[in-house]
Every structure is written in structure tokens, then in C-alpha cells.
Scaffold this active site. Structure first.
Site, PDB file in Angstrom:
ATOM      1  N   GLU A 192      15.574 115.525  36.008  1.00 25.72           N
ATOM      2  CA  GLU A 192      15.560 114.149  36.541  1.00 25.72           C
ATOM      3  C   GLU A 192      14.521 113.282  35.841  1.00 25.72           C
ATOM      4  OE1 GLU A 192      14.506 114.694  40.653  1.00 25.72           O
ATOM      5  OE2 GLU A 192      16.356 115.728  41.158  1.00 25.72           O
ATOM      6  N   GLY A 239      12.684 110.165  34.333  1.00 27.66           N
ATOM      7  CA  GLY A 239      12.765 108.716  34.507  1.00 27.66           C
ATOM      8  C   GLY A 239      11.967 108.052  33.409  1.00 27.66           C
ATOM      9  N   ARG A 275       1.900  97.946  37.767  1.00 31.77           N
ATOM     10  CA  ARG A 275       1.216  99.224  37.525  1.00 31.77           C
ATOM     11  C   ARG A 275      -0.302  99.087  37.328  1.00 31.77           C
ATOM     12  NH1 ARG A 275       2.035 102.489  33.943  1.00 31.77           N
ATOM     13  NH2 ARG A 275       2.095 104.321  35.274  1.00 31.77           N
ATOM     14  N   CYS A 317      -2.588  84.595  42.959  1.00 30.76           N
ATOM     15  CA  CYS A 317      -3.859  84.419  43.658  1.00 30.76           C
ATOM     16  C   CYS A 317      -4.373  85.724  44.258  1.00 30.76           C
ATOM     17  CB  CYS A 317      -3.685  83.374  44.755  1.00 30.76           C
ATOM     18  SG  CYS A 317      -2.929  81.905  44.100  1.00 30.76           S
ATOM     19  N   GLU A 318      -4.764  86.635  43.418  1.00 31.35           N
ATOM     20  CA  GLU A 318      -5.308  87.936  43.829  1.00 31.35           C
ATOM     21  C   GLU A 318      -6.257  88.363  42.721  1.00 31.35           C
ATOM     22  OE1 GLU A 318      -4.281  90.239  46.324  1.00 31.35           O
ATOM     23  OE2 GLU A 318      -2.448  89.265  47.035  1.00 31.35           O
TER      24      GLU A 318
HETATM   25  N1  LLP Z   1      12.641 112.850  40.661  1.00 31.01           N
HETATM   26  C1  LLP Z   1      11.986 112.554  41.786  1.00 31.01           C
HETATM   27  C2  LLP Z   1      12.353 113.238  43.035  1.00 31.01           C
HETATM   28  C3  LLP Z   1      10.975 111.583  41.772  1.00 31.01           C
HETATM   29  O1  LLP Z   1      10.321 111.292  42.881  1.00 31.01           O
HETATM   30  C4  LLP Z   1      10.654 110.920  40.558  1.00 31.01           C
HETATM   31  C5  LLP Z   1       9.622 109.895  40.502  1.00 31.01           C
HETATM   32  C6  LLP Z   1      11.378 111.273  39.400  1.00 31.01           C
HETATM   33  C7  LLP Z   1      12.347 112.249  39.483  1.00 31.01           C
HETATM   34  C8  LLP Z   1      11.122 110.632  38.068  1.00 31.01           C
HETATM   35  O2  LLP Z   1       9.839 110.884  37.624  1.00 31.01           O
HETATM   36  P1  LLP Z   1       9.395 110.449  36.147  1.00 31.01           P
HETATM   37  O3  LLP Z   1      10.182 111.282  35.174  1.00 31.01           O
HETATM   38  O4  LLP Z   1       9.668 109.010  36.003  1.00 31.01           O
HETATM   39  O5  LLP Z   1       7.941 110.763  36.090  1.00 31.01           O
HETATM   40  N2  LLP Z   1       5.719 104.077  40.073  1.00 31.01           N
HETATM   41  C9  LLP Z   1       4.969 105.146  39.449  1.00 31.01           C
HETATM   42  C10 LLP Z   1       5.805 106.383  39.276  1.00 31.01           C
HETATM   43  C11 LLP Z   1       6.406 106.898  40.556  1.00 31.01           C
HETATM   44  C12 LLP Z   1       7.268 108.107  40.367  1.00 31.01           C
HETATM   45  C13 LLP Z   1       8.007 108.433  41.606  1.00 31.01           C
HETATM   46  N3  LLP Z   1       8.918 109.522  41.508  1.00 31.01           N
HETATM   47  C14 LLP Z   1       4.406 104.641  38.141  1.00 31.01           C
HETATM   48  O6  LLP Z   1       4.626 103.486  37.809  1.00 31.01           O
HETATM   49  O7  LLP Z   1       3.710 105.367  37.444  1.00 31.01           O
END
Ligand code: LLP
Length: 419
Positions: A278, A280, A317, A347-348
């Protein structure tokens, strides 16, 4: 090879000059590279194809990182599946041409309606994170006259050594089923009439630059799988989650997909388990940047500020995680640099995209906030009634709009005056 590079002193996305994009579409703008996106997914597909344990595997892109339809469609065309966390994401991936049999549904709080939506679509697997969630799915599947394919998200209690806000595999986390409870919950799942045990999954955190914790987590999961097999509960696929990190900063080393995956695949060789991933951030993070223009410079004795037209609502981020994004002048100037806090108009005091950055810039210059393809647009908001940025895709020497800039009218279209 970076798909964002200087050509004749001007930063380009593939063969498109960023000033041309700013001129045509305005700023702030998210700019992606089609070639970079495709290459990131291809790296996963190649490593899986070259390892015997990768046969039949599935890369389910974690939609939450960037859910633009054009990006989803590009990945679907390359054979990817999707990891979704809401009914909204399910609608999106179906609209983008996803194969339902390649969709996994994650998340700790699936509603009854979302479960029904997943069952109706015929998704590959529900990743279940608690006993009550399992019971609810059993009930809904019964109402639909279906058997729900299920995997339990097991929390292996491994420290991913990343930012606490994005660590998910420790036992203090709200995510997953505690390792010690997983065996019993699987027994219960196997006995439920409308549930079909299909697989097992884990996700220990995000932005991991050291692949060692992934191996540690897999070792623990494999022990559990042998206990389950001995008890007559058969696991058909293993979903190793996402989490592979990217390079945001010069002093970081980005592990290759091969160095992350091969040790895991070696352990899985001969197991007969179908591998699901998975990823991302790794697929989209370094495939996009946020293009912004300097509105004003405020030089000072203690501090100097560069006030830009992008803000924390566009890229959260830095404010949320104190995350670092490189900030590059689109047309670098020679001359003296000054340390600027690069801030937005919101405004933060937390509204910054970078602090104390040495830059030689003038008002009106364009800047590129790098590595913004993941969790950038996806986490943006309309705070301060700021319409969200336009998104464009560079494709060789062409540029395509993949999401129009919002208008202010769209922002308050659903609001109503009192009688
Ligand atoms: N699978 C599950 C169950 C997850 O919770 C996540 C991410 C992924 C896959 C994908 O993870 P990745 O390959 O993208 O690391 N907003 C934060 C990141 C939050 C990730 C949440 N879960 C940031 O900007 O760093």
C-alpha cells in the site's frame, strides 16, 4: 533522474518551464510530472516481477496521499490497485477506472454505509482493525446476502523510528488489532457466517528511510500466520502496508524499492502468499511541487520574511509536522543570500513553508516548494477562504490541467442565510 531540473537557468517540470505554467495558470499551483509518477510505480512493479515471491502481487496505491483522478487513472492503467479509507475514496477510484478486485479498504472507523458500498462494489478485501468493526461487517454482509473478504490489521508493536504523528505500529497507536489479541480475533472471524478470512495486514508507519523495521514486522506476522495455519485458518494474502520514505532533504538517503522489498520477498518465497503493498508517499511525493510567487520581502534585523502566495492551507506538512520541504528559486539569481522565513498570508504564526532558508530572491520571483506531491493537495483546506490551488501535469513538453483552481463562489455555494 529528477523530472524537475534546471534547463538554461530555469526550473522545468519535464520539458515545461515553470514560469510558463505560472503565466498560464497563475500561482499557487501544484505541478506534477507524469513520467515521475509512472517511474515510481514502475520501480515497484519491476522489483515484484523480478522476484519469484512477487508472482500475483498487487500494488494498492494509498489514495490518501494524493487522490486526483488523473493520478489514480494513470496508476489504474498501469495495473495498480488502490488502498482506500472512505466511501468517498471508493467513489473516486471507481470513477478513475479502478478494478474493484484490486481495492483494499483500510481505516479504523468504517461506517455501515461505507461497508455496504464496498460490498456492493465487490472489493478485494476489508482491512479490519477491531472486534466491533468485524461484527458490524458480518452484520452488514448478512443483510446484503454476501460474504465479506477480510484481513485483520495486526499491530506488530514495532518502532518505525519516524515522526510520532505518522507512527502507527506501536501498541500505543489507535490502529490495528493488538498482536496478542489477533489470534483469538481470527478464530472469531473464521466462525462468523458472513465473513471470509482472506489475508493479514500491517502498516507500521510512514516515511521510513530505514527498511529494518519492515523486516521486524514481517517476522512477527509470519509467526502469527504459522499459528493460524496450524489452527486450520488459511491466510491467502499478506498486505505489508505502505510507509517507504522519500528523500526530502539533501542529507537523507532514499532507500531503493529493491532494498526495501527484496529482503521481505526473500522471507516470503515458497509461502504461497500473495503479496499486497500500500505505498502512498513513495509513488507521488517526489513527483510534484508547489509553485508559488513571492509577494513581498520583509527584511528585518532579527528575522527576514519572504511572504509568498501559498500558505499552510495549501501545504500543511511544515505547520503540522515541522516537515522540511526544499524551497528553490525557479530562476536562480546570483548575488548574496539572506536567511528568510518563507511564510504565507494566513493569520497564524504556524503558517510557514520553510524557516531560515538562505535565498537570493526579490519580490515577484517564483519559488518551487519541492517534494509536495504526497499529502500536499490531499491535506489542503480552504482556511481563510482561500480557494485551493490549480493542479497541472507536465507530460513531455505538454501541460494538462488536472484540477481547476477553485473559485470563491464554489467555496460558499452550500452555505445559506438564516430566514
Ligand atoms: N496504508 C495505511 C493503512 C496507511 O495508514 C497509510 C498512511 C498508508 C498505507 C500509506 O503510507 P505511505 O506509503 O504514504 O507512507 N500526512 C502524513 C502521512 C500520514 C500517513 C497516514 N497513513 C504526512 O504528510 O507525512
Amino acid at each position: 533522474m529528477s523530472h524537475f531540473s534546471l534547463k538554461n537557468g530555469v526550473l522545468h517540470a519535464e520539458s515545461v518551464a515553470l514560469p510558463a505554467i505560472a503565466g498560464q495558470f497563475g500561482t499557487p499551483a501544484y505541478v506534477y510530472s507524469r513520467a515521475a509518477l509512472a517511474a515510481s510505480l514502475q520501480e515497484f512493479l519491476d522489483v515484484l516481477a523480478s522476484h519469484p515471491a512477487g508472482a500475483g502481487s498487487l500494488v494498492c496505491y494509498a489514495v490518501k496521499a494524493n487522490s486526483n483522478l488523473a493520478i489514480l487513472n494513470l496508476f489504474a492503467r498501469m495495473g495498480a490497485g488502490f488502498d482506500i479509507v472512505s466511501g468517498g475514496e471508493l467513489r473516486r477510484v471507481l470513477a478513475a477506472g479502478a478494478d474493484p478486485q484490486k481495492i483494499v479498504f483500510s481505516g479504523v472507523g468504517k461506517t455501515a454505509a461505507e461497508m455496504k458500498q464496498g460490498l456492493d462494489a465487490g472489493i478485494f478485501c476489508f482491512n479490519i482493525e477491531s472486534a466491533p468493526e468485524l461484527d458490524r461487517l458480518n452484520e452488514i454482509a448478512g443483510q446484503c446476502g454476501k460474504k465479506a473478504p477480510v484481513s485483520l490489521r495486526v499491530n506488530p508493536n514495532v518502532d518505525p523510528k519516524t515522526h510520532p504523528y505518522i507512527s502507527t505500529g506501536l501498541k500505543e497507536a489507535k490502529f490495528g488489532v493488538a498482536y496478542d489479541d489477533a489470534f483469538e480475533l481470527y478464530r472469531r472471524a473464521a466462525a462468523l457466517p458472513n465473513i471470509e478470512v482472506a489475508g493479514i495486514d500491517c502498516h507500521i508507519g510512514s516515511q521510513l528511510l530505514d527498511p529494518a523495521p519492515f523486516v521486524e514486522a514481517l517476522d512477527r506476522i509470519l509467526i502469527l500466520i504459522s499459528r493460524l495455519t496450524a489452527a486450520g485458518i488459511h491466510i491467502h494474502h499478506i498486505d505489508l502496508g505502505g510507509g517507504l520514505g522519500i528523500k526530502y532533504k539533501d542529507d537523507q538517503v532514499q532507500p531503493t524499492v529493491a532494498s526495501y522489498l527484496n529482503p521481505l520477498l526473500d522471507k516470503l518465497a515458497g509461502s504461497g502468499l500473495k503479496v499486497v503493498l500500500e505505498p502512498g508517499r513513495r509513488l507521488v511525493g517526489n513527483s510534484g511541487l508547489l509553485l508559488t510567487r513571492v509577494e513581498f520581502l520583509k527584511p528585518g534585523e532579527g528575522k527576514s520574511f519572504a511572504i509568498i502566495d501559498a500558505a499552510m492551507n495549501d501545504l500543511m506538512r511544515p505547520a503540522l509536522y515541522e516537515a522540511w520541504h526544499d524551497i528553490l528559486p525557479v530562476i536562480p539569481r546570483t548575488g548574496e543570500t539572506r536567511a528568510y522565513d518563507v511564510v504565507g498570508p494566513v493569520c497564524e504564526s504556524g503558517d510557514f513553508l520553510g524557516l531560515a532558508r538562505p535565498l537570493a530572491i526579490e519580490a515577484g520571483d517564483l519559488l518551487a516548494v519541492m517534494s509536495a506531491g504526497a499529502y500536499g493537495m490531499a491535506m489542503s483546506s480552504n482556511y481563510n477562504t482561500r480557494p485551493r490551488a490549480v493542479e497541472v501535469m507536465a507530460d513531455g513538453d505538454k501541460i494538462h490541467v488536472i484540477r481547476q483552481r477553485e473559485t470563491v463562489e464554489q467555496l460558499y455555494a452550500g452555505e445559506q442565510l438564516l430566514p
